[in-house]
Scaffold this motif. Structure first.
Motif, PDB file in Angstrom:
ATOM      1  N   VAL A 132      40.617  37.173  52.656  1.00  0.00           N
ATOM      2  CA  VAL A 132      39.363  37.301  51.918  1.00  0.00           C
ATOM      3  C   VAL A 132      38.246  37.733  52.864  1.00  0.00           C
ATOM      4  O   VAL A 132      38.309  37.482  54.069  1.00  0.00           O
ATOM      5  CB  VAL A 132      39.004  35.962  51.223  1.00  0.00           C
ATOM      6  CG1 VAL A 132      38.682  34.877  52.245  1.00  0.00           C
ATOM      7  CG2 VAL A 132      37.870  36.120  50.220  1.00  0.00           C
ATOM      8  N   TYR A 163      37.570  40.870  48.019  1.00  0.00           N
ATOM      9  CA  TYR A 163      36.142  40.575  47.911  1.00  0.00           C
ATOM     10  C   TYR A 163      35.899  39.289  47.144  1.00  0.00           C
ATOM     11  O   TYR A 163      34.859  38.642  47.303  1.00  0.00           O
ATOM     12  CB  TYR A 163      35.394  41.743  47.256  1.00  0.00           C
ATOM     13  CG  TYR A 163      35.709  41.984  45.795  1.00  0.00           C
ATOM     14  CD1 TYR A 163      34.976  41.353  44.795  1.00  0.00           C
ATOM     15  CD2 TYR A 163      36.718  42.869  45.415  1.00  0.00           C
ATOM     16  CE1 TYR A 163      35.252  41.595  43.454  1.00  0.00           C
ATOM     17  CE2 TYR A 163      36.994  43.115  44.092  1.00  0.00           C
ATOM     18  CZ  TYR A 163      36.259  42.478  43.111  1.00  0.00           C
ATOM     19  OH  TYR A 163      36.537  42.712  41.786  1.00  0.00           O
ATOM     20  N   ARG A 164      36.888  38.914  46.323  1.00  0.00           N
ATOM     21  CA  ARG A 164      36.787  37.638  45.608  1.00  0.00           C
ATOM     22  C   ARG A 164      38.186  37.103  45.358  1.00  0.00           C
ATOM     23  O   ARG A 164      39.107  37.848  45.052  1.00  0.00           O
ATOM     24  CB  ARG A 164      36.070  37.822  44.264  1.00  0.00           C
ATOM     25  CG  ARG A 164      36.011  36.551  43.421  1.00  0.00           C
ATOM     26  CD  ARG A 164      34.830  36.570  42.472  1.00  0.00           C
ATOM     27  NE  ARG A 164      34.828  37.694  41.572  1.00  0.00           N
ATOM     28  CZ  ARG A 164      35.345  37.656  40.328  1.00  0.00           C
ATOM     29  NH1 ARG A 164      35.931  36.565  39.876  1.00  0.00           N
ATOM     30  NH2 ARG A 164      35.271  38.709  39.536  1.00  0.00           N
ATOM     31  N   LYS A 165      38.347  35.797  45.502  1.00  0.00           N
ATOM     32  CA  LYS A 165      39.623  35.139  45.210  1.00  0.00           C
ATOM     33  C   LYS A 165      39.429  34.310  43.936  1.00  0.00           C
ATOM     34  O   LYS A 165      38.922  33.191  43.981  1.00  0.00           O
ATOM     35  CB  LYS A 165      40.068  34.255  46.375  1.00  0.00           C
ATOM     36  CG  LYS A 165      40.287  34.997  47.679  1.00  0.00           C
ATOM     37  CD  LYS A 165      41.367  36.058  47.582  1.00  0.00           C
ATOM     38  CE  LYS A 165      42.742  35.473  47.383  1.00  0.00           C
ATOM     39  NZ  LYS A 165      43.789  36.517  47.405  1.00  0.00           N
ATOM     40  N   ALA A 166      39.851  34.892  42.831  1.00  0.00           N
ATOM     41  CA  ALA A 166      39.659  34.213  41.547  1.00  0.00           C
ATOM     42  C   ALA A 166      40.783  33.239  41.232  1.00  0.00           C
ATOM     43  O   ALA A 166      40.627  32.351  40.393  1.00  0.00           O
ATOM     44  CB  ALA A 166      39.549  35.244  40.428  1.00  0.00           C
ATOM     45  N   SER A 176      35.915  31.193  47.444  1.00  0.00           N
ATOM     46  CA  SER A 176      36.298  32.319  46.587  1.00  0.00           C
ATOM     47  C   SER A 176      35.653  33.640  46.997  1.00  0.00           C
ATOM     48  O   SER A 176      36.055  34.698  46.495  1.00  0.00           O
ATOM     49  CB  SER A 176      35.942  32.020  45.125  1.00  0.00           C
ATOM     50  OG  SER A 176      34.549  31.806  44.980  1.00  0.00           O
ATOM     51  N   GLY A 177      34.678  33.620  47.895  1.00  0.00           N
ATOM     52  CA  GLY A 177      34.084  34.877  48.330  1.00  0.00           C
ATOM     53  C   GLY A 177      32.616  34.767  48.669  1.00  0.00           C
ATOM     54  O   GLY A 177      31.987  33.733  48.424  1.00  0.00           O
ATOM     55  N   ASP A 203      30.476  39.359  44.898  1.00  0.00           N
ATOM     56  CA  ASP A 203      31.260  40.546  44.573  1.00  0.00           C
ATOM     57  C   ASP A 203      30.746  41.815  45.248  1.00  0.00           C
ATOM     58  O   ASP A 203      31.484  42.496  45.962  1.00  0.00           O
ATOM     59  CB  ASP A 203      31.292  40.750  43.063  1.00  0.00           C
ATOM     60  CG  ASP A 203      32.139  39.708  42.350  1.00  0.00           C
ATOM     61  OD1 ASP A 203      32.739  38.860  43.035  1.00  0.00           O
ATOM     62  OD2 ASP A 203      32.199  39.743  41.109  1.00  0.00           O
ATOM     63  N   GLU A 221      36.324  44.467  36.068  1.00  0.00           N
ATOM     64  CA  GLU A 221      36.157  44.646  37.510  1.00  0.00           C
ATOM     65  C   GLU A 221      36.664  46.005  37.986  1.00  0.00           C
ATOM     66  O   GLU A 221      36.320  46.441  39.093  1.00  0.00           O
ATOM     67  CB  GLU A 221      36.905  43.560  38.278  1.00  0.00           C
ATOM     68  CG  GLU A 221      36.315  42.171  38.165  1.00  0.00           C
ATOM     69  CD  GLU A 221      37.139  41.167  38.962  1.00  0.00           C
ATOM     70  OE1 GLU A 221      37.457  41.453  40.138  1.00  0.00           O
ATOM     71  OE2 GLU A 221      37.484  40.114  38.412  1.00  0.00           O
TER      72      GLU A 221
END
Length: 275
Positions: free
Chosen positions: A28, A59-62, A71-72, A75, A102
């Motif tokens: 990440v 760019y984001r860990k959802a 999570s980031g 965005d 996205e």
């Protein structure tokens, strides 16, 4: 052009049909210093070994187990840093997307849209990714066979996009482990797309009671060597200068200092297989 022929447009002067290609970077986006450090070191190694290289950072860990997991950095902020890294080091880039909304946003910043394994059957997501015209790398679900990934390929092709990659990342084995069935590499190549082996996520140990996924990084070399021996077109390796301090997936990342020696071994295996 076919998906395989399209690799030439992705790598440009980096393209080397005689070698595997590498997708590598931290799990990440943490900060600019980390991205630049990893990109500089890995790109230097890959240039010496003539390995086409794609820089990766999410760019984001959802898809985190615990709500408390990192999570980031945001965005746009994360995507901007991935794009900046690619421009500074002249590298193609990739990052995950998690929803149809996205796709267009991320496509403005990266060269490859990566579809997480758990989302590989999401029709609207695959169509939206395909419609951007960017490369789309779909990770095989831990619950799917290689044969079943033909439906993901068909969905992207339905959008008119032939820039498709598939990634093997292991199969669920009980509740807290994964196994790799290397038959999936040639099976997925039958879909006429390049196939990548994810050497780090395939070693995850999910569903830990702590809410943080475990891993077995000592086996990364074994997974990678077997993948090259069975004809994988590319490798995916998450790497970090200090995995113990990584903000995501540190338990299954390769220490950055170990990457060069592993890639040297893999190039020799590739040469032997081609002979």
């Amino acid at each position: 052009m076919s998906s395989i022929e399209n690799l030439k447009s992705l790598f440009k002067e980096q393209y080397n049909p005689d070698n595997f290609f590498l997708i590598a970077g931290p799990c990440v986006v943490e900060d600019e210093a980390l991205l630049f450090h990893v990109a500089e070191k890995v790109s230097g190694i890959c240039k010496r070994l003539n390995i086409p290289y794609i820089f990766k950072a999410s760019y984001r860990k959802a898809n985190r187990t615990s709500i408390h997991s990192f999570s980031g950095v945001g965005d746009v902020e994360g995507l901007d840093l991935v794009q900046k890294t690619g421009k500074v080091f002249n590298l193609p880039t990739t990052s995950d997307i998690h929803s149809a909304a996205e796709a267009a946003m991320a496509a403005a910043y990266v060269d490859i849209l990566q579809i997480p394994a758990f989302l590989c059957r999401q029709t609207d997501l695959l169509l939206a990714a395909g419609e951007t015209g960017k490369f789309v790398n779909v990770k095989k679900g831990q619950f799917l066979s290689g044969e079943a990934m033909k439906f993901a390929v068909e969905k992207i092709r339905q959008s008119g996009n032939e820039k498709i990659l598939l990634t093997e990342r292991g199969t669920t084995f009980g509740y807290q482990d994964l196994v790799v069935d290397y038959r999936n590499i040639p099976i997925m190549q039958e879909h006429k797309v390049p196939v990548i082996m994810d050497c780090t996520h395939s070693l995850q140990q999910p569903n830990q009671s702590s809410g943080v996924t475990g891993g077995n990084p000592k086996m990364i070399g074994t997974i990678a060597k077997a993948a090259i021996a069975t004809g994988a077109d590319g490798l995916f390796i998450e790497t970090h200068p200090d995995p113990s301090c990584a903000k995501s997936d540190g338990a299954n990342m390769l220490h950055l200092d170990l990457l060069e020696g592993l890639l040297e071994d893999l190039v020799r295996i590739r040469e032997a297989v081609r002979k």
